[in-house]
Scaffold this active site. Structure first.
Site, mmCIF file in Angstrom:
data_model
loop_
_atom_site.group_PDB
_atom_site.id
_atom_site.type_symbol
_atom_site.label_atom_id
_atom_site.label_comp_id
_atom_site.label_asym_id
_atom_site.label_seq_id
_atom_site.Cartn_x
_atom_site.Cartn_y
_atom_site.Cartn_z
ATOM 1 N N GLU A 66 -5.675 -12.014 4.859
ATOM 2 C CA GLU A 66 -4.343 -11.727 4.323
ATOM 3 C C GLU A 66 -3.257 -12.594 4.944
ATOM 4 O O GLU A 66 -2.392 -13.134 4.245
ATOM 5 C CB GLU A 66 -4.018 -10.251 4.555
ATOM 6 C CG GLU A 66 -2.654 -9.830 4.049
ATOM 7 C CD GLU A 66 -2.373 -8.359 4.302
ATOM 8 O OE1 GLU A 66 -1.272 -7.912 3.942
ATOM 9 O OE2 GLU A 66 -3.255 -7.672 4.866
ATOM 10 N N ASP A 73 -3.418 -9.882 -4.431
ATOM 11 C CA ASP A 73 -3.080 -9.309 -3.132
ATOM 12 C C ASP A 73 -3.103 -7.794 -3.285
ATOM 13 O O ASP A 73 -2.174 -7.205 -3.844
ATOM 14 C CB ASP A 73 -1.694 -9.791 -2.681
ATOM 15 C CG ASP A 73 -1.283 -9.232 -1.324
ATOM 16 O OD1 ASP A 73 -2.089 -8.520 -0.698
ATOM 17 O OD2 ASP A 73 -0.148 -9.504 -0.893
ATOM 18 N N ALA A 74 -4.185 -7.173 -2.819
ATOM 19 C CA ALA A 74 -4.347 -5.728 -2.952
ATOM 20 C C ALA A 74 -3.825 -5.048 -1.691
ATOM 21 O O ALA A 74 -4.545 -4.871 -0.708
ATOM 22 C CB ALA A 74 -5.818 -5.383 -3.178
ATOM 23 N N GLY A 75 -2.535 -4.691 -1.705
ATOM 24 C CA GLY A 75 -1.894 -4.123 -0.532
ATOM 25 C C GLY A 75 -1.924 -2.612 -0.506
ATOM 26 O O GLY A 75 -2.512 -1.955 -1.365
ATOM 27 N N TYR A 128 9.192 5.027 -5.586
ATOM 28 C CA TYR A 128 10.005 4.008 -4.929
ATOM 29 C C TYR A 128 11.304 3.729 -5.672
ATOM 30 O O TYR A 128 12.392 3.721 -5.075
ATOM 31 C CB TYR A 128 9.184 2.721 -4.800
ATOM 32 C CG TYR A 128 9.913 1.578 -4.141
ATOM 33 C CD1 TYR A 128 10.077 1.548 -2.763
ATOM 34 C CD2 TYR A 128 10.424 0.524 -4.899
ATOM 35 C CE1 TYR A 128 10.745 0.502 -2.153
ATOM 36 C CE2 TYR A 128 11.093 -0.525 -4.294
ATOM 37 C CZ TYR A 128 11.248 -0.532 -2.920
ATOM 38 O OH TYR A 128 11.916 -1.568 -2.314
ATOM 39 N N THR A 183 9.327 5.404 1.596
ATOM 40 C CA THR A 183 8.805 6.388 0.633
ATOM 41 C C THR A 183 8.323 7.660 1.327
ATOM 42 O O THR A 183 8.431 8.753 0.765
ATOM 43 C CB THR A 183 7.647 5.792 -0.184
ATOM 44 O OG1 THR A 183 6.641 5.263 0.702
ATOM 45 C CG2 THR A 183 8.136 4.668 -1.084
ATOM 46 N N GLY A 210 6.635 1.818 3.526
ATOM 47 C CA GLY A 210 5.908 3.071 3.693
ATOM 48 C C GLY A 210 6.759 4.145 4.345
ATOM 49 O O GLY A 210 6.688 5.334 3.982
ATOM 50 N N LYS A 269 -0.544 -7.156 -6.241
ATOM 51 C CA LYS A 269 0.169 -8.297 -6.819
ATOM 52 C C LYS A 269 -0.839 -9.301 -7.350
ATOM 53 O O LYS A 269 -1.867 -9.556 -6.720
ATOM 54 C CB LYS A 269 1.074 -8.960 -5.776
ATOM 55 C CG LYS A 269 2.342 -8.175 -5.466
ATOM 56 C CD LYS A 269 2.153 -7.055 -4.484
ATOM 57 C CE LYS A 269 1.834 -7.572 -3.104
ATOM 58 N NZ LYS A 269 1.721 -6.463 -2.106
ATOM 59 N N THR A 326 4.530 -2.494 3.153
ATOM 60 C CA THR A 326 4.384 -1.099 3.551
ATOM 61 C C THR A 326 4.834 -0.940 5.001
ATOM 62 O O THR A 326 5.529 0.003 5.367
ATOM 63 C CB THR A 326 2.923 -0.654 3.400
ATOM 64 O OG1 THR A 326 2.509 -0.877 2.041
ATOM 65 C CG2 THR A 326 2.763 0.823 3.735
#
Length: 263
Positions: A71, A7-9, A135, A123, A120, A14, A101
């Site tokens: 997703e 899972d490329a967020g 974070y 941060t 998001g 992940k 995010t």
């Protein structure tokens, strides 16, 4: 291993895979995509990659055997898997809240809506307040703060009379900062965490009510390693009359859903 789920967020990458019959999970910063590619090439160069998330294309260049999946489908399927694995499956319909995010709201197979309030924001505003966007550093600062020194509380307004609502509630987020310049960075980060938690709780409870369900399942990277945010969200459970479920491995729901997704 024959297959790896990724899972490329926007903030994190992940990874989920099976090894010797056990589910293994890994997490990288989204900025570490080159390290992820090196790990994949070293550990499992022949593995089929099942990838999801907004930055899926960043991983594509690393492997010829790659499949990209939607997703939202992966998050929903991964959540179902974890609810069964952790023995937490609600007996009725539930609202799924994914705090990454940003924050998305799901029901059954559909994404209903979302908000930009999430990790998001934590941060981004945290960088303005504390001078760092790391974070874990921001979470640590928030854990040491007292948000009531930054937030204007209902009890501050009704000091000399009975409050018509719960006195411990927030009257205005960051409402004291303009009055007291001695408010610390830690206090402001605690107040920011409170603002994010309150907003997500309000939107979640309203959405669940529209679905006529009291079951809410919470997952997402912003809950990982952030006990204060989880505490804020859980503190409203009785007030809004819902049943709240946190998944221990919920941060990896998307990667797990991708791992077990059939092509």
């Amino acid at each position: 291993m024959k297959r790896i789920g990724i899972d490329a967020g926007g903030s994190l990458i992940k990874i989920a895979y099976e090894e010797e019959g056990r589910l293994r999970l890994k997490t990288y910063s989204a900025k570490q995509v080159d390290e992820v590619i090196q790990w994949l090439e070293m550990i499992a160069p022949e593995a089929a990659l099942h990838v999801t998330g907004g930055r899926s294309e960043a991983v594509r260049a690393s492997n010829k055997s790659i499949s990209i999946f939607k997703e939202f489908e992966c998050v929903i399927e991964g959540t179902k898997y974890l609810l069964l694995e952790e023995n937490k499956l609600p007996k009725t319909d539930y609202l799924l809240v994914n705090i990454g995010t940003g924050t998305s709201f799901f029901h059954k197979t559909n994404r209903l809506s979302g908000t930009g309030v999430g990790g998001g924001l934590f941060t981004g505003i945290g960088a303005i307040i504390a001078g760092t966007s790391d974070y874990h550093s921001l979470v640590e600062l928030a854990s040491k703060g007292d948000r009531s020194k930054s937030d204007l509380m209902v009890s501050d307004i009704y000091q000399f009379s009975n409050s018509p609502i719960e006195a411990s509630l927030t009257a205005a987020n960051f409402g004291k900062d303009q009055l007291d310049k001695s408010v610390s960075v830690e206090d402001q980060m605690a107040a920011l965490t409170q603002l994010i938690g309150e907003t997500i709780v309000l939107l979640s409870s309203l959405t669940a009510s529209s679905l006529e369900t009291k079951e809410i399942v919470m997952i997402g990277g912003s809950l990982t390693g952030n006990p204060l945010l989880k505490k804020v969200i859980a503190s409203f459970e009785s007030m809004f009359d819902y049943n709240l479920t946190f998944l221990e491995k919920g941060n990896h729901a998307g990667a797990i859903g991708a791992l077990f997704h059939n092509e």
